[in-house]
Design a protein around this motif. Structure first.
Motif, mmCIF file in Angstrom:
data_model
loop_
_atom_site.group_PDB
_atom_site.id
_atom_site.type_symbol
_atom_site.label_atom_id
_atom_site.label_comp_id
_atom_site.label_asym_id
_atom_site.label_seq_id
_atom_site.Cartn_x
_atom_site.Cartn_y
_atom_site.Cartn_z
ATOM 1 N N TYR A 134 -22.865 44.328 -25.251
ATOM 2 C CA TYR A 134 -22.190 45.044 -23.961
ATOM 3 C C TYR A 134 -23.202 45.392 -23.197
ATOM 4 C CZ TYR A 134 -18.003 45.535 -26.431
ATOM 5 O OH TYR A 134 -16.717 45.422 -27.525
ATOM 6 N N ARG A 135 -22.875 45.292 -21.772
ATOM 7 C CA ARG A 135 -23.669 45.824 -20.498
ATOM 8 C C ARG A 135 -22.813 46.752 -19.670
ATOM 9 N NH1 ARG A 135 -26.745 44.565 -23.417
ATOM 10 N NH2 ARG A 135 -28.520 42.904 -23.267
ATOM 11 N N CYS A 136 -23.312 47.900 -19.482
ATOM 12 C CA CYS A 136 -22.619 48.952 -18.805
ATOM 13 C C CYS A 136 -22.584 48.517 -17.361
ATOM 14 C CB CYS A 136 -23.196 50.242 -18.915
ATOM 15 S SG CYS A 136 -22.513 51.680 -18.373
ATOM 16 N N PRO A 137 -21.281 48.357 -16.544
ATOM 17 C CA PRO A 137 -21.205 48.239 -15.367
ATOM 18 C C PRO A 137 -22.163 49.210 -14.514
ATOM 19 C CG PRO A 137 -19.140 48.228 -16.293
ATOM 20 C CD PRO A 137 -19.973 48.723 -17.271
ATOM 21 N N LEU A 138 -22.420 48.781 -13.171
ATOM 22 C CA LEU A 138 -23.296 49.423 -12.365
ATOM 23 C C LEU A 138 -22.415 50.882 -12.067
ATOM 24 C CD1 LEU A 138 -25.377 49.971 -10.156
ATOM 25 C CD2 LEU A 138 -24.047 48.584 -8.392
ATOM 26 N N GLY A 139 -21.026 51.028 -11.547
ATOM 27 C CA GLY A 139 -20.566 52.086 -11.286
ATOM 28 C C GLY A 139 -20.540 53.027 -12.150
ATOM 29 N N ASP A 140 -20.282 52.709 -13.356
ATOM 30 C CA ASP A 140 -20.240 53.768 -14.847
ATOM 31 C C ASP A 140 -21.837 54.005 -14.782
ATOM 32 O OD1 ASP A 140 -17.743 53.868 -15.109
ATOM 33 O OD2 ASP A 140 -18.000 52.465 -17.026
ATOM 34 N N ARG A 141 -22.618 53.443 -14.762
ATOM 35 C CA ARG A 141 -24.237 53.818 -15.134
ATOM 36 C C ARG A 141 -24.593 54.783 -13.970
ATOM 37 N NH1 ARG A 141 -26.296 48.975 -14.610
ATOM 38 N NH2 ARG A 141 -27.450 49.062 -12.665
ATOM 39 N N ILE A 142 -24.352 54.547 -12.686
ATOM 40 C CA ILE A 142 -24.467 55.438 -11.779
ATOM 41 C C ILE A 142 -23.918 56.768 -11.656
ATOM 42 C CG2 ILE A 142 -24.559 56.002 -9.380
ATOM 43 C CD1 ILE A 142 -24.971 53.045 -8.595
ATOM 44 N N ARG A 143 -22.677 56.850 -12.227
ATOM 45 C CA ARG A 143 -21.928 58.062 -12.475
ATOM 46 C C ARG A 143 -22.340 58.916 -13.733
ATOM 47 N NH1 ARG A 143 -17.687 55.782 -13.439
ATOM 48 N NH2 ARG A 143 -16.976 55.192 -11.399
ATOM 49 N N VAL A 144 -22.926 58.206 -14.604
ATOM 50 C CA VAL A 144 -23.598 58.856 -15.793
ATOM 51 C C VAL A 144 -24.886 59.505 -15.684
ATOM 52 C CG1 VAL A 144 -24.478 58.667 -18.242
ATOM 53 C CG2 VAL A 144 -22.260 57.733 -17.667
ATOM 54 N N ILE A 145 -25.757 58.738 -14.760
ATOM 55 C CA ILE A 145 -27.073 59.070 -14.436
ATOM 56 C C ILE A 145 -27.060 60.327 -13.289
ATOM 57 C CG2 ILE A 145 -29.101 58.510 -13.068
ATOM 58 C CD1 ILE A 145 -28.886 55.561 -14.472
ATOM 59 N N LEU A 162 -16.789 60.034 -18.716
ATOM 60 C CA LEU A 162 -17.657 59.693 -17.452
ATOM 61 C C LEU A 162 -17.170 58.092 -17.148
ATOM 62 C CD1 LEU A 162 -21.011 61.808 -17.564
ATOM 63 C CD2 LEU A 162 -18.804 62.045 -16.133
ATOM 64 N N PHE A 163 -17.077 57.462 -18.290
ATOM 65 C CA PHE A 163 -16.955 55.857 -18.224
ATOM 66 C C PHE A 163 -15.480 55.527 -17.907
ATOM 67 C CE2 PHE A 163 -20.600 56.656 -21.132
ATOM 68 C CZ PHE A 163 -21.397 55.880 -20.449
ATOM 69 N N ARG A 164 -15.357 54.527 -16.901
ATOM 70 C CA ARG A 164 -13.995 54.240 -16.275
ATOM 71 C C ARG A 164 -14.058 52.852 -16.319
ATOM 72 N NH1 ARG A 164 -14.354 58.264 -11.162
ATOM 73 N NH2 ARG A 164 -14.460 60.198 -12.345
ATOM 74 N N GLU A 165 -15.081 51.830 -16.305
ATOM 75 C CA GLU A 165 -15.048 50.442 -16.130
ATOM 76 C C GLU A 165 -15.259 49.849 -17.636
ATOM 77 O OE1 GLU A 165 -17.435 49.093 -12.915
ATOM 78 O OE2 GLU A 165 -17.232 50.913 -12.012
ATOM 79 N N ILE A 166 -15.753 50.337 -18.598
ATOM 80 C CA ILE A 166 -16.123 49.793 -19.918
ATOM 81 C C ILE A 166 -15.662 50.621 -20.964
ATOM 82 C CG2 ILE A 166 -18.320 50.911 -19.903
ATOM 83 C CD1 ILE A 166 -19.396 48.400 -21.172
ATOM 84 N N SER A 167 -15.533 50.192 -21.900
ATOM 85 C CA SER A 167 -15.140 51.020 -23.176
ATOM 86 C C SER A 167 -16.106 52.211 -23.366
ATOM 87 C CB SER A 167 -15.065 50.207 -24.521
ATOM 88 O OG SER A 167 -15.171 51.131 -25.777
ATOM 89 N N PRO A 168 -15.777 53.511 -23.331
ATOM 90 C CA PRO A 168 -16.826 54.367 -23.278
ATOM 91 C C PRO A 168 -17.922 54.486 -24.211
ATOM 92 C CG PRO A 168 -14.437 55.705 -22.928
ATOM 93 C CD PRO A 168 -14.472 54.232 -23.334
ATOM 94 N N MET A 169 -17.565 54.025 -25.482
ATOM 95 C CA MET A 169 -18.765 54.210 -26.687
ATOM 96 C C MET A 169 -19.441 53.015 -26.411
ATOM 97 S SD MET A 169 -19.561 56.180 -28.973
ATOM 98 C CE MET A 169 -21.282 55.801 -28.755
ATOM 99 N N ALA A 170 -18.940 51.827 -25.968
ATOM 100 C CA ALA A 170 -19.827 50.682 -25.854
ATOM 101 C C ALA A 170 -20.711 51.059 -24.562
ATOM 102 C CB ALA A 170 -18.825 49.347 -25.354
ATOM 103 N N GLY A 171 -20.119 51.684 -23.702
ATOM 104 C CA GLY A 171 -21.034 51.738 -22.318
ATOM 105 C C GLY A 171 -22.117 52.808 -22.819
ATOM 106 N N LEU A 172 -21.911 53.940 -23.555
ATOM 107 C CA LEU A 172 -22.858 55.034 -23.885
ATOM 108 C C LEU A 172 -24.238 54.270 -24.624
ATOM 109 C CD1 LEU A 172 -23.682 57.765 -24.056
ATOM 110 C CD2 LEU A 172 -22.419 58.250 -25.966
ATOM 111 N N ALA A 173 -23.446 53.478 -25.711
ATOM 112 C CA ALA A 173 -24.419 52.858 -26.588
ATOM 113 C C ALA A 173 -25.350 51.663 -25.771
ATOM 114 C CB ALA A 173 -23.747 52.110 -27.925
#
Length: 201
Positions: A134-145, A162-173
């Motif tokens: 998986y790759r975290c989308p830009l919007g979620d990445r910026i929101r988390v950072i 905080l994750f809205r564009e990708i499955s939360p656990m996939a984005g975090l991992a």
């Protein structure tokens, strides 16, 4: 020592076949993903979450000894540019293999089952690598950072919201595997209370 332990072979032997050992994803593997055993695959998982490892390659070349040929599991390149051959084993190694590596200018080390499976790191690495493709989308990445820049740290449970564009656990991992985020892999299994911080890159 058994030949099966270190995949040391006769001169007419081929490299290990492409056999699947979970998890499927890799992060720092350069080239084909070839694992002779689950033990070797587990060692690859640990290399993927080692911040000192720049890249690793599977079964890089043959080490020739008097009456046999040995193919190491990995050639590892560290961030210091140091390169080392590694083999997964059960309890001990064969000094002749390390000597053959030294004759080619490489350091060599056997990594035992106890080293691989001690503590929580391997189990956490395998859990994270389930999401390695998986790759975290830009919007979620910026929101988390941005949130971490404001509060310093949060728990896994808090961060998932905080994750809205990708499955939360996939984005975090995926962000942990890219070292954009950091969690402690050694203290315990990753859980809702695990602390998440900015990664050190």
């Amino acid at each position: 020592m058994s030949s099966e332990s270190f995949h040391t072979r006769g001169r007419d032997s081929a490299r290990a076949e492409r056999i699947f050992f979970p998890p499927r994803a890799t992060i720092k593997c350069a080239g084909d993903r070839l694992f002779r055993s689950q033990a070797a695959r587990d060692l690859g998982c640990l290399l993927d979450v080692d911040p000192e490892v720049e890249s690793w390659a599977c079964q890089p070349f043959e080490l020739k000894m008097l009456d046999r040929i040995h193919i190491p599991d990995f050639l590892v390149t560290y961030s210091t540019t140091r390169r080392c051959l590694l083999d997964a084993c059960e309890t001990g190694g064969d000094f002749a293999i390390s000597e053959a590596a030294a004759s080619m200018g490489y350091s060599h080390r056997f990594v035992t089952r106890e080293e691989r499976e001690g503590g929580w790191r391997l189990r956490n690495a395998r859990d994270l690598l389930r999401y390695g493709n998986y790759r975290c989308p830009l919007g979620d990445r910026i929101r988390v950072i941005a949130e971490l820049d404001e509060v310093g740290s949060f728990s896994v449970a808090e961060g998932l919201g905080l994750f809205r564009e990708i499955s939360p656990m996939a984005g975090l991992a995926s962000l942990v595997l890219q070292r954009i985020l950091s969690v402690d892999l050694d203290e315990e299994l990753i859980n809702p209370d695990t602390v998440v911080r900015r990664g050190e890159r």
